[in-house]
Write a protein that holds these residues in place. Structure first.
Motif, PDB file in Angstrom:
ATOM      1  N   VAL A  22      22.134  -7.381  44.865  1.00 25.39           N
ATOM      2  CA  VAL A  22      21.745  -8.589  44.155  1.00 25.39           C
ATOM      3  C   VAL A  22      22.747  -8.899  43.053  1.00 25.39           C
ATOM      4  CG1 VAL A  22      19.284  -8.178  44.599  1.00 25.39           C
ATOM      5  CG2 VAL A  22      20.308  -7.344  42.460  1.00 25.39           C
ATOM      6  N   SER A  23      22.698 -10.133  42.595  1.00 24.24           N
ATOM      7  CA  SER A  23      23.446 -10.560  41.417  1.00 24.24           C
ATOM      8  C   SER A  23      22.449 -11.242  40.492  1.00 24.24           C
ATOM      9  CB  SER A  23      24.569 -11.526  41.804  1.00 24.24           C
ATOM     10  OG  SER A  23      25.233 -12.011  40.649  1.00 24.24           O
ATOM     11  N   VAL A  24      22.383 -10.780  39.239  1.00 27.32           N
ATOM     12  CA  VAL A  24      21.429 -11.355  38.304  1.00 27.32           C
ATOM     13  C   VAL A  24      22.139 -11.730  37.005  1.00 27.32           C
ATOM     14  CG1 VAL A  24      19.525 -10.006  39.266  1.00 27.32           C
ATOM     15  CG2 VAL A  24      20.744  -9.162  37.254  1.00 27.32           C
ATOM     16  N   ARG A  25      21.606 -12.727  36.336  1.00 29.46           N
ATOM     17  CA  ARG A  25      22.082 -13.117  35.011  1.00 29.46           C
ATOM     18  C   ARG A  25      20.929 -12.940  34.036  1.00 29.46           C
ATOM     19  NH1 ARG A  25      25.535 -18.469  34.053  1.00 29.46           N
ATOM     20  NH2 ARG A  25      27.054 -17.011  34.917  1.00 29.46           N
ATOM     21  N   ARG A  26      21.244 -12.393  32.870  1.00 29.46           N
ATOM     22  CA  ARG A  26      20.207 -12.173  31.872  1.00 29.46           C
ATOM     23  C   ARG A  26      20.693 -12.615  30.499  1.00 29.46           C
ATOM     24  NH1 ARG A  26      21.043  -6.805  29.270  1.00 29.46           N
ATOM     25  NH2 ARG A  26      22.815  -5.787  30.312  1.00 29.46           N
ATOM     26  N   VAL A  27      19.743 -12.842  29.623  1.00 30.26           N
ATOM     27  CA  VAL A  27      20.023 -13.194  28.243  1.00 30.26           C
ATOM     28  C   VAL A  27      20.348 -11.922  27.470  1.00 30.26           C
ATOM     29  CG1 VAL A  27      19.076 -14.165  26.120  1.00 30.26           C
ATOM     30  CG2 VAL A  27      18.523 -15.201  28.323  1.00 30.26           C
ATOM     31  N   VAL A  28      21.373 -11.987  26.632  1.00 29.39           N
ATOM     32  CA  VAL A  28      21.729 -10.869  25.766  1.00 29.39           C
ATOM     33  C   VAL A  28      21.303 -11.209  24.347  1.00 29.39           C
ATOM     34  CG1 VAL A  28      23.587  -9.424  24.885  1.00 29.39           C
ATOM     35  CG2 VAL A  28      23.686 -10.304  27.238  1.00 29.39           C
ATOM     36  N   GLU A  29      20.395 -10.442  23.806  1.00 27.25           N
ATOM     37  CA  GLU A  29      19.909 -10.698  22.454  1.00 27.25           C
ATOM     38  C   GLU A  29      20.994 -10.398  21.423  1.00 27.25           C
ATOM     39  OE1 GLU A  29      16.338  -8.594  21.718  1.00 27.25           O
ATOM     40  OE2 GLU A  29      15.201  -9.566  23.327  1.00 27.25           O
ATOM     41  N   ASP A  30      21.017 -11.202  20.383  1.00 27.49           N
ATOM     42  CA  ASP A  30      21.946 -11.016  19.257  1.00 27.49           C
ATOM     43  C   ASP A  30      23.408 -11.019  19.697  1.00 27.49           C
ATOM     44  OD1 ASP A  30      19.725 -10.704  17.551  1.00 27.49           O
ATOM     45  OD2 ASP A  30      19.613  -8.566  18.054  1.00 27.49           O
ATOM     46  N   ALA A  31      23.712 -11.716  20.788  1.00 26.78           N
ATOM     47  CA  ALA A  31      25.096 -11.786  21.265  1.00 26.78           C
ATOM     48  C   ALA A  31      25.860 -12.859  20.495  1.00 26.78           C
ATOM     49  CB  ALA A  31      25.133 -12.100  22.752  1.00 26.78           C
ATOM     50  N   PRO A  32      27.191 -12.690  20.354  1.00 24.52           N
ATOM     51  CA  PRO A  32      28.002 -13.721  19.693  1.00 24.52           C
ATOM     52  C   PRO A  32      27.937 -15.039  20.462  1.00 24.52           C
ATOM     53  CG  PRO A  32      29.223 -11.668  19.940  1.00 24.52           C
ATOM     54  CD  PRO A  32      27.983 -11.528  20.761  1.00 24.52           C
ATOM     55  N   GLU A  33      28.267 -16.113  19.787  1.00 25.73           N
ATOM     56  CA  GLU A  33      28.279 -17.425  20.423  1.00 25.73           C
ATOM     57  C   GLU A  33      29.224 -17.420  21.626  1.00 25.73           C
ATOM     58  OE1 GLU A  33      26.943 -21.213  21.003  1.00 25.73           O
ATOM     59  OE2 GLU A  33      26.298 -19.787  19.459  1.00 25.73           O
ATOM     60  N   GLY A  34      28.767 -17.955  22.733  1.00 28.01           N
ATOM     61  CA  GLY A  34      29.574 -17.985  23.945  1.00 28.01           C
ATOM     62  C   GLY A  34      29.399 -16.764  24.824  1.00 28.01           C
ATOM     63  N   GLU A  35      28.632 -15.771  24.355  1.00 26.70           N
ATOM     64  CA  GLU A  35      28.388 -14.552  25.145  1.00 26.70           C
ATOM     65  C   GLU A  35      26.890 -14.311  25.283  1.00 26.70           C
ATOM     66  OE1 GLU A  35      30.557 -11.239  23.599  1.00 26.70           O
ATOM     67  OE2 GLU A  35      32.362 -12.424  23.227  1.00 26.70           O
ATOM     68  N   LYS A  36      26.162 -15.397  25.402  1.00 23.80           N
ATOM     69  CA  LYS A  36      24.710 -15.314  25.442  1.00 23.80           C
ATOM     70  C   LYS A  36      24.198 -14.683  26.723  1.00 23.80           C
ATOM     71  CE  LYS A  36      20.581 -18.210  24.878  1.00 23.80           C
ATOM     72  NZ  LYS A  36      20.067 -19.580  24.649  1.00 23.80           N
ATOM     73  N   PHE A  37      24.962 -14.840  27.825  1.00 26.97           N
ATOM     74  CA  PHE A  37      24.518 -14.341  29.120  1.00 26.97           C
ATOM     75  C   PHE A  37      25.487 -13.280  29.648  1.00 26.97           C
ATOM     76  CE2 PHE A  37      23.222 -18.842  28.877  1.00 26.97           C
ATOM     77  CZ  PHE A  37      21.854 -18.687  28.933  1.00 26.97           C
ATOM     78  N   THR A  38      24.972 -12.401  30.478  1.00 28.00           N
ATOM     79  CA  THR A  38      25.823 -11.434  31.173  1.00 28.00           C
ATOM     80  C   THR A  38      25.313 -11.279  32.600  1.00 28.00           C
ATOM     81  OG1 THR A  38      26.766  -9.201  31.101  1.00 28.00           O
ATOM     82  CG2 THR A  38      24.455  -9.406  30.493  1.00 28.00           C
ATOM     83  N   ASP A  39      26.244 -11.039  33.513  1.00 28.70           N
ATOM     84  CA  ASP A  39      25.905 -10.888  34.931  1.00 28.70           C
ATOM     85  C   ASP A  39      26.000  -9.427  35.347  1.00 28.70           C
ATOM     86  OD1 ASP A  39      25.647 -13.624  35.049  1.00 28.70           O
ATOM     87  OD2 ASP A  39      27.637 -13.968  35.912  1.00 28.70           O
ATOM     88  N   THR A  40      25.138  -9.037  36.245  1.00 26.86           N
ATOM     89  CA  THR A  40      25.154  -7.690  36.809  1.00 26.86           C
ATOM     90  C   THR A  40      25.036  -7.795  38.321  1.00 26.86           C
ATOM     91  OG1 THR A  40      24.068  -6.788  34.841  1.00 26.86           O
ATOM     92  CG2 THR A  40      24.044  -5.420  36.826  1.00 26.86           C
ATOM     93  N   VAL A  41      25.934  -7.102  39.032  1.00 27.06           N
ATOM     94  CA  VAL A  41      25.924  -7.085  40.493  1.00 27.06           C
ATOM     95  C   VAL A  41      25.779  -5.636  40.956  1.00 27.06           C
ATOM     96  CG1 VAL A  41      27.188  -7.651  42.602  1.00 27.06           C
ATOM     97  CG2 VAL A  41      27.410  -9.109  40.586  1.00 27.06           C
ATOM     98  N   GLY A  42      24.884  -5.413  41.882  1.00 24.49           N
ATOM     99  CA  GLY A  42      24.694  -4.071  42.417  1.00 24.49           C
ATOM    100  C   GLY A  42      23.458  -4.027  43.294  1.00 24.49           C
ATOM    101  N   VAL A  43      23.040  -2.824  43.646  1.00 28.21           N
ATOM    102  CA  VAL A  43      21.859  -2.635  44.492  1.00 28.21           C
ATOM    103  C   VAL A  43      20.628  -2.508  43.603  1.00 28.21           C
ATOM    104  CG1 VAL A  43      20.710  -1.111  46.146  1.00 28.21           C
ATOM    105  CG2 VAL A  43      23.157  -1.591  46.366  1.00 28.21           C
ATOM    106  N   LEU A  44      19.613  -3.292  43.916  1.00 33.94           N
ATOM    107  CA  LEU A  44      18.344  -3.218  43.190  1.00 33.94           C
ATOM    108  C   LEU A  44      17.618  -1.959  43.658  1.00 33.94           C
ATOM    109  CD1 LEU A  44      16.261  -4.562  41.285  1.00 33.94           C
ATOM    110  CD2 LEU A  44      15.394  -5.802  43.287  1.00 33.94           C
TER     111      LEU A  44
END
Length: 371
Positions: A22-44
């Motif tokens: 799967v590939s998922v995007r999640r919200v990153v708390e307290d992240a700097p401006e422009g880095e609010k989201f991060t993606d993770t790819v791998g096996v669930l």
């Protein structure tokens, strides 16, 4: 990026997708401006109590709260394109296992239990390439008892990062307290370009030139062992080193009667040539000897009909990775050795057994160790 800014974000993964890539995007708390989201790819590998566990190609596990998801989808089980020869995980797992054959083995359904008096985890671990024929808890108990009876720690070798690898099993082992001790990668590449890398020179295996002489032998001798860097090898260790369908040992003679300037090992198995134990004496580094050893062994493998190459290298060995990447190799999958949790001593010491000797070792950038 796995998700385009021009499409509507939607979470399209559910607990029913456990075991899929799967590939998922999640919200990153307290992240700097422009880095609010991060993606993770791998096996669930699990989705329990509102938390997803995703195992990346490297074997690293990432926990993601369900509440942090903003997008997610199932993606193909392996990248559509790879560098190097086309090969499945199972084919490479079996080929690499035949290059480090144990002294003793037993089949537990589709799991092969391997022992060789503790020399290299690859010959002293269970290799699961199918169903063990028992519930997992019973199978792991059998594995632990089998190794305890041989005064060895119990290991299970798993892999991640390719179609058919064992992310789910790795997660199950971690959940039962097994510890991942070693992670390395299996790399593949075309064989023919290796044979053209260098001319071995007078006394070597190719036409005359200015390069070093590389002597090839079917058997390991004292000179080769002198460059291997492991003293007091047991009879079992020597049997493992000499195992395989067609084994060759390469030696670049050193000055006088001293240790060799460089050594290497190659196992030819059908279309595959597996390289290992490529080591250079500290006093002879930066002279191209590792390349000369690889080239000489490649020419021999080509003469036996091989066309593809593989080797194993630890992720921390930056020097080896740079060398092999320059030769056209690329990572196919990662593999890991999980050690059983400590238990009460069984026959001969059980889990308190001896430490195993080596795997795809690291080392200085000039050692280029692949085994």
């Amino acid at each position: 990026m796995e998700f385009s800014a021009h499409i509507r974000l939607e979470v399209r993964v559910t607990p029913a997708d456990v075991g899929k890539r799967v590939s998922v995007r999640r919200v990153v708390e307290d992240a700097p401006e422009g880095e609010k989201f991060t993606d993770t790819v791998g096996v669930l590998t699990s989705w329990d109590n509102g938390v997803l566990l995703i195992t990346r190609r490297s074997g690293e596990s990432v926990q993601i709260p369900e509440s942090a998801l903003v997008a997610g989808k199932v993606v193909p089980s392996a990248p559509a394109r790879r560098r190097g020869p086309a090969a499945s995980y199972e084919e490479l797992a079996r080929v690499s296992a035949r290059a480090w054959q144990p002294v003793e083995r037993e089949m537990l359904g589709g799991w092969e239990l391997r022992a060789a008096a503790g020399f290299t985890r690859r010959a002293n671990s269970a290799l699961p390439l199918g169903d063990p024929g028992l519930p997992l808890d019973r199978a792991l108990r059998y594995v632990q008892d089998w190794y305890a009876a041989r005064e060895l720690p119990a290991y299970v070798q798993t892999a991640t990062g390719a179609a058919g690898t064992q992310e789910l099993l790795g997660a199950e082992l971690e959940g039962r307290g097994w510890t991942r001790e070693v992670t390395a990668e299996l790399w593949t590449g075309a064989l023919a370009p290796l044979g053209d890398l260098t001319d071995p020179g007078p006394g070597g295996t190719g036409p005359a030139g200015t390069g070093p002489a590389v002597n090839l032998s079917r058997t390991v001798d004292e000179a080769w062992l002198g460059g291997y860097g492991r003293k007091g090898l047991t009879e079992a260790a020597l049997k493992v080193l000499g195992s395989g369908p067609s084994v060759w040992f390469a030696t670049v003679p050193g000055a006088g009667a001293g240790a060799p300037a460089a050594i290497g090992r190659c196992v030819v198995d059908g279309r595959w040539a597996g390289f290992a134990a490529v080591e250079v004496d500290p006093s002879a580094r930066r002279r191209g000897l590792a390349t000369a050893v690889m080239a000489a062994l490649a020419r021999r493998a080509l003469s036996e009909g091989a066309s593809a190459a593989w080797l194993q290298v630890e992720k921390e060995n930056a020097g080896a990775r740079t060398l092999y990447a320059g030769m056209g190799f690329a990572a196919h999958h990662a593999y890991h050795h999980y050690r059983a949790p400590a238990v009460a001593e069984g026959p001969g010491g059980g889990q308190a057994g001896r430490r195993l000797d080596g795997d795809a070792r690291g080392g200085s950038p000039d050692q280029y160790r692949s085994a």
